[in-house]
Design a protein around this motif. Structure first.
Motif, mmCIF file in Angstrom:
data_model
loop_
_atom_site.group_PDB
_atom_site.id
_atom_site.type_symbol
_atom_site.label_atom_id
_atom_site.label_comp_id
_atom_site.label_asym_id
_atom_site.label_seq_id
_atom_site.Cartn_x
_atom_site.Cartn_y
_atom_site.Cartn_z
ATOM 1 N N ALA A 45 -17.947 21.428 20.291
ATOM 2 C CA ALA A 45 -16.758 20.997 21.036
ATOM 3 C C ALA A 45 -15.515 21.785 20.650
ATOM 4 N N LYS A 46 -14.581 21.869 21.591
ATOM 5 C CA LYS A 46 -13.265 22.425 21.315
ATOM 6 C C LYS A 46 -12.405 21.298 20.754
ATOM 7 N N ILE A 47 -11.994 21.435 19.525
ATOM 8 C CA ILE A 47 -11.234 20.386 18.862
ATOM 9 C C ILE A 47 -9.797 20.853 18.639
ATOM 10 N N ALA A 48 -8.860 20.009 19.014
ATOM 11 C CA ALA A 48 -7.445 20.366 18.895
ATOM 12 C C ALA A 48 -6.947 20.070 17.486
ATOM 13 N N PRO A 49 -6.007 20.861 16.981
ATOM 14 C CA PRO A 49 -5.369 20.528 15.695
ATOM 15 C C PRO A 49 -4.769 19.127 15.770
ATOM 16 N N ILE A 50 -4.891 18.383 14.677
ATOM 17 C CA ILE A 50 -4.460 16.992 14.709
ATOM 18 C C ILE A 50 -2.957 16.870 14.944
ATOM 19 N N ASN A 51 -2.176 17.855 14.532
ATOM 20 C CA ASN A 51 -0.737 17.817 14.796
ATOM 21 C C ASN A 51 -0.440 17.856 16.296
ATOM 22 N N LEU A 90 1.041 12.369 21.427
ATOM 23 C CA LEU A 90 1.103 10.906 21.369
ATOM 24 C C LEU A 90 2.529 10.408 21.164
ATOM 25 N N GLY A 91 3.431 11.322 20.806
ATOM 26 C CA GLY A 91 4.821 10.943 20.587
ATOM 27 C C GLY A 91 5.152 10.630 19.150
#
Length: 554
Positions: A11-17, A23-24
């Motif tokens: 999967a392509k996983i986004a950086p958590i930041n 999410l705001g």
């Protein structure tokens, strides 16, 4: 066909930041654990309004055929995101017991998963390790107090606080400690529960902040004196140390789905022996940050959903706007008497019989005056006639049954379910509690048995009757009750599938969990330390020579 872990690893996983920013969340609210996981520091949002709509996902009684409640929860969250709703999923963390045993993890499956699934299903951010350490620290302090003079006059025969381990180990259910002579402590009977059964796990998931956590820890009853008076952690004066060990574990965790829908994961009490929901903090944050918060209650509606509505909702201060009950054709046929080895064979008669289990759960959720929809988690062996039979059956309850295919299609497989959920959340609803807080403990248990399980009678062991008198003496009999019961049946007999009627629930013993704020009623042959199966999942997990790639993890 790719396995769950192979799908997750590709999967392509986004950086958590990036997930946090979308999410705001502000930078100071994020504490990264590597690149793809983070702790959340939400103390400044404590008083923010919960403007989102809450959706609770539950299921029929689970069977070895599998229901896929977490998979549907994740797929529904992704579908709601695709429908233009700012969606946040709130889930429990996995326990290593099922991961290394037979049930599996808690991150969904197929193309409806939470990632990074390998890290989440193994050590994650260390919350369970912290809980295990804090719990066993208290156990050591209790034994040390007795060894060092026992000024509180704790009776070694009446210690309630066992030790815990986050792995299934039947050999530790009953132990004898203190062997080895005078310098090795007080000889007494002891035992181990699984970590998710610890009262500290329940406290972590119900605490609103660190001061509340410490206050709840102080209230834990660890045992009784020789005069049969309760002894609390406050009397041992060790709540501060335990709070320190849990100061990071109390913070919720942020991860993502394959489709990059944000997931707040925190806590993991089982629903068959505890309250079975993620933390109040996690669900509250999801409601503050999203338009729709999707969460779940462990196992079937008789356990996880009942406890969510009767234990968690009063603490959370917000009730679900809709309830999704997950069912499969396969599981319903098992409830109707069809053998597991023959579930791919169409069997209208078995399905017709098994539908009574679904009907009981629909009725129990409607008892709370909440809107309900059924999600039929599809398998390739399902036939149009079987799917149509379920849809026709639920019409008598004015409930839609909607096929979903989220394992193979992700959120796209739950578009119709998402549309119905959005429709239901737009309707006005008002939760009707099952019991009043001032009801006696026996009244609460009776209402759960008769109105949720469909039973007719409660039978108490002599030990449980003595405990009821003790609880009444101290005013504990007005607390809510957590039923510890087999997840496989509406009754306390795991072999009684379908929808048995007019049965008796047998209460063996009652355990005060004053820190958590409830009484646990252990029924039938329920165990708080599971065992491993003949072929545990651990036999198939391995690490490739690259030192990074894990195989066999589902």
């Amino acid at each position: 066909m790719l396995s769950d872990i192979e799908i997750a690893q590709a999967a392509k996983i986004a950086p958590i930041n990036e997930i946090a920013t979308n999410l705001g969340l502000a930078p100071q609210e994020i504490e990264p654990y590597g690149h793809y996981m983070a702790k959340l520091d939400l103390k400044n949002r404590k008083n923010d309004p919960m403007t989102g709509k809450l959706v609770l996902v539950t299921s029929i009684n689970p069977t070895p055929a599998g229901e896929g409640k977490s998979t549907v929860t994740v797929g529904l969250g992704d579908a709601l995101t695709q429908a233009g709703k700012k969606t946040v999923i709130a889930l429990r963390e996995p326990s290593l017991g099922p991961v290394m045993g037979m049930k599996g993890g808690a991150t969904g499956g197929g193309f409806s998963q939470v990632i990074p699934m390998d890290k989440i299903n193994l050590h994650f951010t260390g919350d369970f390790h912290a809980l295990t350490t804090a719990h066993n620290t208290l156990a050591a302090l209790i034994d040390n107090h007795m060894y060092q003079g026992n000024t509180l006059r704790l009776d070694p025969r009446r210690i309630l606080w066992k030790r815990v381990l986050d792995i299934n180990d039947r050999a530790l259910r009953h132990t004898t400690i203190g062997l080895g002579g005078p310098t090795s402590g007080i000889v007494r009977e002891d035992g181990f529960d699984i970590t998710v059964a610890s009262e500290l796990m329940a406290i972590l998931t119900l605490a609103t902040d660190l001061p509340d956590l410490k206050h709840r820890i102080e209230a834990i009853v660890v045992g009784y004196t020789y005069d049969k008076e309760p002894v609390t952690v406050a009397q041992l004066d060790v709540a501060g140390a335990l709070t320190v060990l849990l100061k990071d574990a109390i913070k919720p965790n942020l991860v993502q789905t394959l489709a990059q829908t944000p997931v707040i994961m925190h806590g993991g009490p089982f629903a068959n022996i505890a309250q079975g929901t993620n933390s109040v903090q996690a669900t509250k944050a999801a409601l503050q940050l999203g338009e729709i918060a999707v969460t779940e209650g462990g196992f079937g509606a008789d356990l996880g959903a009942e406890k969510f509505l009767d234990i968690k909702v009063p603490k959370l201060g917000k009730a679900p706007s809709a309830v999704v009950i997950v069912a499969t054709v396969r599981a319903l046929k098992m409830h109707g008497g069809q053998a597991k080895s023959d579930l791919t064979t169409p069997n209208i008669a078995a399905l017709t019989t098994g539908l009574a289990n679904l009907g009981r759960h629909i009725q129990s959720m409607q008892r709370y005056d909440l809107p309900v929809v059924v999600a039929i988690n599809e398998f390739s062996s399902d036939t149009p006639a079987e799917l149509a039979l379920i849809a026709n059956y639920t019409q008598q309850f004015d409930v839609k049954a909607i096929p979903t295919d989220v394992w193979a299609k992700g959120g796209a497989g739950a578009n119709a379910l998402a549309a119905e959920v959005i429709k239901l959340t737009e309707k006005a609803s008002q939760l009707r509690p099952l019991y009043a807080s001032e009801d006696a403990l026996t009244t609460k248990i009776e209402k759960i048995v008769t109105e949720i399980y469909g039973g007719s009678k409660v039978e108490y062991s002599p030990k449980a009757l003595r405990e009821l008198k003790t609880f009444a003496k101290y005013g504990w009999d007005k607390l809510p009750v957590v039923m510890a019961k087999t997840q496989y049946s509406l009754s306390d007999d795991a072999q009684a599938l379908g929808a048995p009627r007019d049965f008796t629930i047998h209460i063996k013993t009652l355990v005060p969990k004053l820190g958590a704020g409830f009484i646990v009623a252990l029924t039938g042959n329920i165990l708080t330390m599971p065992g491993l199966p003949a072929d545990p999942a651990a036999n198939h997990i391995d690490l490739l020579p690259d030192g990074e790639t894990i195989t066999g993890l589902f």
